[in-house]
Write a protein that holds these residues in place. Structure first.
Motif: not given
Length: 302
Positions: A90-116
């Motif tokens: 994402i940082e490469t595509e959007e040429n910016r640093q992600l905020a901690k809040k955004e990283k936390d949300a991504l982490k939640d999404d990853i966990i949700t996708s891995l759980l099943p």
């Protein structure tokens, strides 16, 4: 069925709830397996396992309960690597640093996708409610896991007036005196394992295994101020265990001779044998608790 560890609690008030009421209360908190999006599930299950049909098994006003926990296994490193890859993309595509809040949300999404797709593991923990001696014995080497079961029981019953068992005289003081006297309290026999600690952190810890604890090498540590915090004991001819200064009993082992007392029951009816073993074990644990409390100088008044 046979308990392997004991974390000890006592009631502040008499436990006078009948079995039927306890069964009904626990029924609202029964265990159910994890769904695809559950990280864990914790609830009460049949006290006697697959052979039983009740959440509470009662004999002579002694109540056995069991809680089952299922946890999804999601290695932290797998989540970390997936998150790093996603953030980098994402940082490469959007040429910016992600905020901690955004990283936390991504982490939640990853966990949700891995759980099943995650594997799961189950564990069980039993507890023995003994109104006749106003105690609960939890078969756990971990106080945290014992508290987890008791928290669920408290939630189911509405209240649970218990506190960890403590004694008028610190256990380490009593155990140290036993070692100095080269004899344990009546009903117990010292074995060949102990752990001694100094009062200060700088004093260190010394452990002995398969050694005669009456030897000068051991007693010399007491002379310089160390106290016994763990001591291997044998109760009569029935139970070997390691008593710790936090009042927990680890590595319980019921002797073959003691367990053989129910051999005349046979194994033709497994449920009948389980019930007989429960009666035998619970009676001996009550005898152990009464003897231990007397040997350690009595329970602390709270």
């Amino acid at each position: 069925m046979w308990f392997k560890n004991l974390t000890l609690y006592r009631f502040n008030k008499p436990f006078d709830i009948d079995t039927e009421k306890v069964e009904k209360s626990l029924a609202d908190f029964t265990f159910s397996p994890c769904s695809s999006q559950d990280i864990s599930q914790f609830g009460f299950s049949n006290a006697l396992g697959k052979l039983g049909q009740a959440l509470v098994h009662t004999a002579e006003n002694r109540h056995l309960i069991c809680a089952t926990k299922e946890e999804k296994i999601l290695p932290a490193q797998v989540i970390k690597e997936a998150l790093e890859d996603k953030v980098a993309l994402i940082e490469t595509e959007e040429n910016r640093q992600l905020a901690k809040k955004e990283k936390d949300a991504l982490k939640d999404d990853i966990i949700t996708s891995l759980l099943p797709r995650a594997f799961s593991r189950r564990s069980q923990i039993h507890a023995l409610i003994l109104p006749e001696i106003n105690m609960i014995l939890v078969d756990s080497s971990s106080a945290a896991k014992a508290e987890e079961l008791l928290a669920l029981l408290r939630k189911a019953l509405g209240s649970l007036p218990i506190i960890p068992l403590s004694f008028q005289v610190p256990i380490e003081t009593q155990l140290t005196q036993w070692l100095k006297d080269e004899t344990a309290a009546q009903g117990f026999e010292m074995q060949d394992e102990a752990e001694l600690k100094a009062d200060s952190d700088e004093g260190g810890i010394v452990r002995f295994k398969q050694q005669d604890l009456s030897e000068n090498e051991v007693l010399a540590h007491i002379e310089v101020g160390k106290q016994v915090h763990k001591l291997a004991l044998h109760f009569g001819q029935s139970i070997a265990f390691l008593l710790q200064s936090d009042a927990s009993l680890k590595r319980l082992k019921f002797s073959e001779e003691f367990r053989a007392e129910n051999d005349d029951v046979g194994d033709e009816d497994p449920l009948t044998r389980l019930d007989a073993d429960f009666a035998l074990m619970s009676s001996e644990l009550i005898a152990l608790m009464n003897t231990l409390i007397a040997g350690l100088g009595g329970i602390e008044d709270n």
